[in-house]
Design a protein around this motif. Sequence first.
Motif, PDB file in Angstrom:
ATOM      1  N   VAL A   1       0.844  -1.202   0.000  1.00  0.00           N
ATOM      2  CA  VAL A   1       0.000   0.000   0.000  1.00  0.00           C
ATOM      3  C   VAL A   1       0.882   1.257   0.000  1.00  0.00           C
ATOM      4  O   VAL A   1       0.616   2.232  -0.719  1.00  0.00           O
ATOM      5  CB  VAL A   1      -0.959  -0.003   1.223  1.00  0.00           C
ATOM      6  N   LEU A   2       1.962   1.203   0.786  1.00  0.00           N
ATOM      7  CA  LEU A   2       2.898   2.341   0.843  1.00  0.00           C
ATOM      8  C   LEU A   2       3.493   2.623  -0.540  1.00  0.00           C
ATOM      9  O   LEU A   2       3.559   3.773  -0.977  1.00  0.00           O
ATOM     10  CB  LEU A   2       4.011   2.025   1.863  1.00  0.00           C
ATOM     11  N   ILE A   3       3.917   1.580  -1.228  1.00  0.00           N
ATOM     12  CA  ILE A   3       4.548   1.755  -2.550  1.00  0.00           C
ATOM     13  C   ILE A   3       3.557   2.380  -3.534  1.00  0.00           C
ATOM     14  O   ILE A   3       3.898   3.302  -4.285  1.00  0.00           O
ATOM     15  CB  ILE A   3       5.061   0.391  -3.100  1.00  0.00           C
ATOM     16  N   GLU A   4       2.323   1.898  -3.484  1.00  0.00           N
ATOM     17  CA  GLU A   4       1.305   2.433  -4.404  1.00  0.00           C
ATOM     18  C   GLU A   4       1.091   3.931  -4.148  1.00  0.00           C
ATOM     19  O   GLU A   4       1.068   4.735  -5.078  1.00  0.00           O
ATOM     20  CB  GLU A   4       0.007   1.657  -4.150  1.00  0.00           C
ATOM     21  N   THR A   5       0.949   4.296  -2.882  1.00  0.00           N
ATOM     22  CA  THR A   5       0.738   5.704  -2.531  1.00  0.00           C
ATOM     23  C   THR A   5       1.956   6.535  -2.935  1.00  0.00           C
ATOM     24  O   THR A   5       1.826   7.623  -3.496  1.00  0.00           O
ATOM     25  CB  THR A   5       0.523   5.834  -0.996  1.00  0.00           C
TER      26      THR A   5
END
Length: 468
Positions: free
Chosen positions: A453-457
Amino acid sequence: MLSSMGTNTHATSRVPSVSHTLLLKNADVVVTMDDKRREIKQGCVYIKGNTIVSVGTVKDVPQTADRIIDLKGHIVIPGLINTHHHMYQSLTRAVPKAQDGELFNWLTTLYPIWERLTPEMMKVATKTAIAELMLSGCTTSSDHQYVYPNGIKLDHSIEAAQEMGMRFHACRGSMSVGKKQGGLPPDSIVEDEKFILKDTQRVIEQFHDGRRGAMLRIVVAPCSPFSVSEQLMRESAKLARSYKVSMHTHLAENVSDIEYSKKNFNKTPAQYVEDLEWVGHDVWHAHCVKLDDYGMKLFARTGTGVAHCPCSNMRLGSGIAPVRHMLDCGMHVGLGVDGSASNDSSDMMTEVRQALLLQRVGFGPQALTAREALEIATLGGAKNLNRDDVGALAPGMMADLAIFRLDSIAMAGALHDPVAALVFCNPGKVAYTIINGRVVVEDGRVATIDVPVLIETHNRLANTLAAG
Ligand SMILES: [Zn+2]
């Protein structure tokens, strides 16, 4: 939205209570970096709360605990200490127009992009950099934050580091001399000097923890000689020393940096910082690729530290810092990955390897040993940050450890000397990282955030930033 994996890993990442015990046992080798530089085969480490109680073999260490991790096939080292970074730059890695410039044109290409940073971007980028650092065995990191557009405060970086569980030295950076006054940054991104000092004092009073075992310290850190005034350097030193906090800046990074110093101050970088009282055990400077003999003797005499950043120095073609000579002079040398726009990686173990290799390119195959490179990244970093509670595994030290697998493909055939292999080979990501007694990387996964989720954001925000 949390994935089920995220939910599970979050459950294991709780901050341990003061009485919680953790036993690491059966490690193929424990590298202590203690006074005797012991490397213990079949090693055990016993941790209570956030502190190491004992280190040794089965006979020296209690064999029962609230949690036991069997480390057969693993190597344990003190957590690596990163002494120079600009975490926000992880949004601007490999920017096409900034791929091939030297320091000054690299910076002038990126300043206009950084002007568009937002508080959300700052927080997410800091978490991304910290996740990457944790996966590479880093347990203490400084972050030199010197751009404050659009309502950004140092508080945003601090909040991100606290959520991730990193031991953090937040450097209140600043730029005050814009183009109009002969500096390098655009006038629109510099701050007023009175405000800089006031805000630096605010964050010290609000956040700085000077106690042993601190998870958060503030550092006073004007960005560089070419972006702040002599006056701000002097006032910053006075402020830092009145609160007993450390000081950090960039120094003698490449030939243009030296030319700027001579042209604008009529001094070498070493003379400049000496006149401004920016030397002492409470000061460390990033890079010092072009520090002269006078500077090295001055730094050795005064206990002034240097953050060596080999990848960044290679990436920008800045040169080879004379680390061998610095160590022989008695200087404190630590390691730093530097900002993610000039590395473009936040991998501390890779940085250790590059430190070894780059010294050898410059000064021959005996310039630095694997164990010296590892020592720079642990004990050296602790000295830079003026700490005696991290950097080694010994009773009473904080429980900060990095644990790598020895049975990986990268280490196959190198187990004659697992400690050297960790540096010579490329061991990849950690199996476990423990910070302040808390397991923040568990079985190769960051336990304090949902990484996908962090990478996507992060990628979404990086695109927004680049698009302007
Ligand atoms: Zn830097």
